[in-house]
Design an enzyme around this catalytic site. Structure first.
Site, PDB file in Angstrom:
ATOM      1  N   ASP A 178      39.249  45.414  31.896  1.00 42.57           N
ATOM      2  CA  ASP A 178      38.620  44.105  32.034  1.00 42.57           C
ATOM      3  C   ASP A 178      39.233  43.117  31.030  1.00 42.57           C
ATOM      4  OD1 ASP A 178      36.359  42.231  32.834  1.00 42.57           O
ATOM      5  OD2 ASP A 178      35.906  42.498  30.717  1.00 42.57           O
ATOM      6  N   GLU A 186      40.106  47.509  37.533  1.00 40.29           N
ATOM      7  CA  GLU A 186      40.155  47.280  36.086  1.00 40.29           C
ATOM      8  C   GLU A 186      40.453  48.583  35.345  1.00 40.29           C
ATOM      9  OE1 GLU A 186      37.148  43.485  35.509  1.00 40.29           O
ATOM     10  OE2 GLU A 186      36.280  45.491  35.665  1.00 40.29           O
TER      11      GLU A 186
END
Length: 234
Positions: free
Chosen positions: A52, A123
């Site tokens: 992320d 991610e």
């Protein structure tokens, strides 16, 4: 690892344009927490957290060097492009859902098609590339390959489902769901004016040739205003 699973990893590596030194990183990145079925073990949560941050850096990097815009605009675009919906769109371009390891419950409920699962898996895979390569530059090449198949990021992220973005934002920040109300309607033209309400108060309006498009326009106005306000320096 089974031969079939190794073959699947190789196919995904081709899509990423990256060969893992230690395939276990990729294997972990593809393991959703539901696959543990309540047992102890590793899943992709930690890699997702790292990925992320790396994806955020990549988008910020791209925006900084490609747009001469104020901070509020850059923050707005970064929030939009790093959203669950946008990342899920990227994940689908490489058919990431077919590689995810899920628990029986998630498998039955269509987990491979859920934006939340495939975006978080993307991610995690980015996090795995970063750890395995030990290099942001190597990870950036992977991100450029899967994000920038078109001329620029804008082509990938238009159009967006602003109603979905606004609803998620409202649920996360205000614990409510936005409501839509037709304010004006001209069937002869045709033209609709729709207002979007949050906690009973109209916060934005949108126009369109039908209610669906007018609602999307209102949601976009509301979402952009709210996110811009959220990113405004205090």
């Amino acid at each position: 690892m089974s031969g079939q699973f190794c073959e699947n990893l190789s196919r995904l590596e081709e899509k990423l344009g990256y060969k893992f030194r230690d395939p276990k990183w990729l294997e972990t990145a593809l393991k959703h927490k539901s696959a543990l079925e309540g047992r102890d073990g590793e899943c992709n949560d930690k890699l997702e957290w790292l990925g992320d941050a790396v994806v955020g850096l990549f988008i910020a990097d791209y925006l900084f060097y490609n747009y001469d815009k104020p901070r509020s605009w850059l923050s707005l675009m970064k929030s939009k492009w790093a959203s669950e919906e946008c990342l899920a769109r990227v994940a689908r371009r490489i058919d990431l859902g077919s590689f995810v390891k899920l628990g029986k419950g998630e498998e039955k409920s269509g987990g491979r098609e859920k934006d939340s699962i495939i975006s978080s898996t993307l991610e995690a895979v980015v996090g795995a590339v970063f750890v395995d390569s030990g290099s942001y530059e190597a990870t950036k090449k992977v991100l450029e390959k899967i994000f920038l198949k078109e001329e620029s990021l804008e082509f990938l992220f238009l159009p967006l489902n602003y109603k979905g973005l606004l609803q998620r934002w409202c649920l996360q920040k205000m614990e409510c769901i936005p409501k839509y109300e037709v304010i004006q309607e001209d069937k002869a033209f045709p033209r609709y004016l729709v207002g979007v309400k949050i906690n009973g108060k109209i916060v934005a309006y949108g126009e369109g040739p039908n209610k669906k498009k007018a609602e999307q326009a209102a949601a976009r106005q509301a979402w952009e205003a709210l996110v811009a306000e959220n990113h405004r320096p205090h």
